[in-house]
Design a protein around this motif. Structure first.
Motif, mmCIF file in Angstrom:
data_model
loop_
_atom_site.group_PDB
_atom_site.id
_atom_site.type_symbol
_atom_site.label_atom_id
_atom_site.label_comp_id
_atom_site.label_asym_id
_atom_site.label_seq_id
_atom_site.Cartn_x
_atom_site.Cartn_y
_atom_site.Cartn_z
ATOM 1 N N MET A 90 0.232 2.834 -3.394
ATOM 2 C CA MET A 90 -1.006 3.567 -3.117
ATOM 3 C C MET A 90 -0.791 4.780 -2.223
ATOM 4 S SD MET A 90 -3.483 1.217 -4.198
ATOM 5 C CE MET A 90 -4.812 1.873 -3.301
ATOM 6 N N LYS A 91 0.413 5.300 -2.169
ATOM 7 C CA LYS A 91 0.724 6.352 -1.200
ATOM 8 C C LYS A 91 -0.142 7.594 -1.345
ATOM 9 C CE LYS A 91 4.856 7.480 -3.786
ATOM 10 N NZ LYS A 91 5.967 6.620 -4.002
ATOM 11 N N ASP A 92 -0.679 7.845 -2.529
ATOM 12 C CA ASP A 92 -1.524 9.025 -2.730
ATOM 13 C C ASP A 92 -3.020 8.702 -2.672
ATOM 14 O OD1 ASP A 92 0.754 10.598 -3.077
ATOM 15 O OD2 ASP A 92 0.820 10.188 -5.225
ATOM 16 N N GLU A 93 -3.350 7.490 -2.295
ATOM 17 C CA GLU A 93 -4.751 7.063 -2.235
ATOM 18 C C GLU A 93 -5.241 7.073 -0.785
ATOM 19 O OE1 GLU A 93 -6.542 6.488 -4.964
ATOM 20 O OE2 GLU A 93 -4.790 6.821 -6.230
ATOM 21 N N ASN A 94 -6.558 7.080 -0.608
ATOM 22 C CA ASN A 94 -7.114 7.091 0.739
ATOM 23 C C ASN A 94 -7.647 5.719 1.166
ATOM 24 O OD1 ASN A 94 -9.367 6.978 -0.833
ATOM 25 N ND2 ASN A 94 -10.330 8.820 -0.025
ATOM 26 N N LYS A 126 -6.326 1.311 1.431
ATOM 27 C CA LYS A 126 -5.168 0.423 1.435
ATOM 28 C C LYS A 126 -5.579 -0.961 0.966
ATOM 29 C CE LYS A 126 -2.809 2.792 5.123
ATOM 30 N NZ LYS A 126 -2.075 2.683 6.353
ATOM 31 N N SER A 185 0.843 -1.202 0.000
ATOM 32 C CA SER A 185 0.000 0.000 0.000
ATOM 33 C C SER A 185 0.871 1.241 0.000
ATOM 34 C CB SER A 185 -0.936 0.011 1.211
ATOM 35 O OG SER A 185 -1.917 -0.991 1.102
ATOM 36 N N GLN A 186 1.926 1.231 0.790
ATOM 37 C CA GLN A 186 2.840 2.377 0.832
ATOM 38 C C GLN A 186 3.587 2.542 -0.490
ATOM 39 O OE1 GLN A 186 5.374 2.004 4.276
ATOM 40 N NE2 GLN A 186 3.651 2.093 5.691
#
Length: 126
Positions: free
Chosen positions: A32-36, A38, A28-29
């Motif tokens: 997906m770091k810019d997503e809200n 995971k 996730s990091q």
């Protein structure tokens, strides 16, 4: 970092986690770091890899292979069976039976298969 084939280079660090939840946190990091939201499922992990064009190096993959091996996979299936719906208990029981008979995949093998199923990703186990 970008290499000669215009592929991003990504490192999954097996020393950062010791279970499936930790793996989900790691990816996730990374992806997906810019997503809200995971990653929290195998299907979710597969979904985030669509559109990824990357060389992924899985550092300490031997540690991950052990951490996400037989015991954690057995527990993973047993938890799904215990929860019941919405899971297909019959299918999960078959996967558990296959695992116990040493014919089934471990979580590590499943994750590797998911990654390798994406044409634009090259996986390097280190």
């Amino acid at each position: 970092m970008i290499n000669k084939q215009n592929k991003k280079m990504t490192v999954i660090n097996g020393s950062h986690f010791s279970n499936l939840e930790g793996f989900y946190e790691e990816v996730s990091q990374l992806f997906m770091k810019d997503e809200n939201w995971k990653v929290g499922t195998l299907d979710g992990f597969d979904d985030i890899l669509y559109g990824v064009n990357s060389n992924i190096t899985w550092k300490d993959s031997q540690k991950s292979k052990e951490d996400l091996g037989f015991d954690s996979t057995k527990e993973f299936y047993q938890n799904k069976i215990r929860i019941g719906k919405p899971f297909n208990i019959q299918l999960i029981q078959q996967k558990l039976d296959d695992l116990i008979d040493r014919n089934g995949q471990t979580l590590f093998e499943i994750l590797v298969e998911i990654i390798e199923s994406h044409q634009n990703i090259r996986l390097i186990l280190k």
